[in-house]
Design an enzyme around this catalytic site. Structure first.
Site, short mmCIF file in Angstrom:
data_model
loop_
_atom_site.label_atom_id
_atom_site.label_comp_id
_atom_site.label_asym_id
_atom_site.label_seq_id
_atom_site.Cartn_x
_atom_site.Cartn_y
_atom_site.Cartn_z
N SER A 184 -2.25 4.63 10.02
CA SER A 184 -1.45 5.41 9.08
C SER A 184 -0.02 5.66 9.54
O SER A 184 0.86 5.91 8.70
CB SER A 184 -2.13 6.76 8.80
OG SER A 184 -2.30 7.49 10.00
N HIS A 212 -5.88 3.40 4.00
CA HIS A 212 -4.58 2.86 3.61
C HIS A 212 -4.63 1.37 3.25
O HIS A 212 -3.61 0.80 2.89
CB HIS A 212 -3.57 3.09 4.74
CG HIS A 212 -3.27 4.53 4.98
ND1 HIS A 212 -2.28 5.22 4.30
CD2 HIS A 212 -3.85 5.42 5.82
CE1 HIS A 212 -2.26 6.48 4.72
NE2 HIS A 212 -3.20 6.62 5.64
N LYS A 243 -4.74 7.66 -2.44
CA LYS A 243 -3.59 6.87 -2.00
C LYS A 243 -3.34 5.79 -3.05
O LYS A 243 -2.77 6.06 -4.09
CB LYS A 243 -3.85 6.34 -0.60
CG LYS A 243 -3.97 7.48 0.43
CD LYS A 243 -4.25 7.02 1.81
CE LYS A 243 -4.28 8.18 2.79
NZ LYS A 243 -5.37 9.16 2.53
#
Length: 395
Positions: A184, A212, A243
């Site tokens: 991240s 992610h 996300k």
């Protein structure tokens, strides 16, 4: 008994506690590590700090799906999953998520942090050996602590170091290797195939947090693990929904055996009210868009290439990332804050990341790109960075 407006509330913290809190806060301020929460007004700045990689968080189709879901099912789930909070829309979303990543089943959690705590607490105890990449997310480190399991930290991305640690562990000890999929803060991608091979040789399970990568990587937006690595290779896969998918919550995907075990033993699942149904409806809409609009991922990767080419031409020190997370290493805390504030004054929001989130001496601007950005906005950011670099070189 409630305190009346006329009567001052009696302090509930002793003087010694007040002094303790003040001292710790002062130390953080003096180290240049103080954090502030700001109210971000829509369209007041260009957001290069968030994780909305596909630009779905503001897509009206998700907002409309959330509204319809809330009107139909209610604003809240009303109970935990094992009481009466597991609704048909949750079941449907879990099935869609399992199919996306090529797993038999998936289980919803209300956040990625709670998912990681729940998995590690449910799978591990003091007799388990956990092996973690040094740059793993804080939730993975905290999950091991909650489980009471010792964590051995291997050098970032170093399979040889991991192999040495595994070889020195008693073969009779249950072993779990844990890694971020996309890291991240650095934006680089784990060598999943290499981790799979090591875990097979040493009879260890592998857990990947692909928060992610989901929606961004893979042929189907299924992440850096997804359908490329089956459940026998990566038995525990975590992904988040807030996300690239633009909504909220998280899931863990794996075998029937794993999911049933988590339902029985993962405390953050058992003792938390289930996800609001409107959020699940929005996520289902996001999955439709992910499937039907692959051009979003193509546009995102074009933005990444454009930004990296421009930054490298300016001589900026980027870390080697091919993902939407583009860290600009500045090193010094004060310098990092100065650059972030200067960009904010120009209407550009980036993350100023300092220790303890990253190692000491590795403060950086965490620049994140989205399919929602326009090429002119990427160029505007590059122009502002060029101006800052030029001013700094002259001084």
């Amino acid at each position: 008994m409630p305190v009346s407006p006329e009567m001052p509330a009696t302090p509930c913290v002793s003087g010694s506690w007040n002094q303790r809190l003040l001292a710790r806060q002062a130390a953080r301020r003096d180290a240049g590590l103080w954090r502030e929460r700001r109210v971000h007004r829509r369209d007041a700045t260009l957001d290069f700090a968030g994780n909305d990689y596909l630009g779905l968080a503001r897509d009206p189709r998700l907002a409309e799906a959330a509204a319809i879901g809330a009107r139909h099912h209610g604003a809240g789930a009303r109970a935990s999953q094992l009481v009466s909070g597991h609704l048909e829309i949750h079941r449907h979303l879990e099935a869609r998520l399992a199919a996306l990543v090529g797993r038999p089943r998936a289980l919803l959690f209300t956040s990625g942090y709670l998912a990681n705590l729940g998995v590690l607490q449910a799978l591990c105890d003091g007799t388990t050996a956990i092996f973690q990449d040094r740059l793993n997310h804080a939730s993975l480190l905290d999950g091991a602590r909650l489980a009471g399991a010792p964590s051995r930290r291997f050098h970032h991305g170093d399979l040889d170091d991991l192999a040495c640690l595994l070889e020195r562990t008693d073969p009779a000890t249950p072993r779990l290797v844990v890694s971020d999929g996309v890291f991240s803060m650095d934006g680089d991608i784990a060598d999943v195939a290499g981790l799979v091979g090591l875990c097979r040789r040493h009879d260890a399970w592998l857990m990947v947090d692909d928060a992610h990568g989901l929606g961004v990587l893979g042929a189907h937006g299924d992440g850096c693990v997804g359908r490329a690595h089956a459940s026998d290779e990566v038995p525990v896969l975590m992904g988040t929904l807030g996300k690239a998918l633009g909504s909220a919550g998280a899931f863990v995907a794996g075998s029937e055996l794993l999911i049933e075990h988590l339902l029985q033993f993962a405390r953050p699942c058992i003792y938390t009210t289930a996800e609001p149904p409107g959020v699940s409806a929005a996520t289902l809409a996001a999955l439709d868009i992910l499937e039907q609009e692959p051009e979003r991922r193509a546009r995102l990767h074009a933005h990444i290439a454009r930004f990296r080419t421009g930054a490298e031409a300016l001589g900026l020190r980027l870390l080697p990332s091919t993902t939407p997370i583009q860290p600009l290493l500045l090193g010094d805390n004060a310098r990092t804050l100065h650059w972030a504030e200067a960009l904010r004054a120009r209407g550009l929001l980036v993350g100023a990341i300092r220790p303890p989130t990253v190692p000491r001496g590795q403060a950086r601007l965490r620049i994140t790109l989205s399919a929602a950005h326009e090429t002119s906005q990427i160029d505007r950011l590059l122009d502002a960075l060029a101006e800052l670099a030029t001013k700094e070189n002259r001084s």
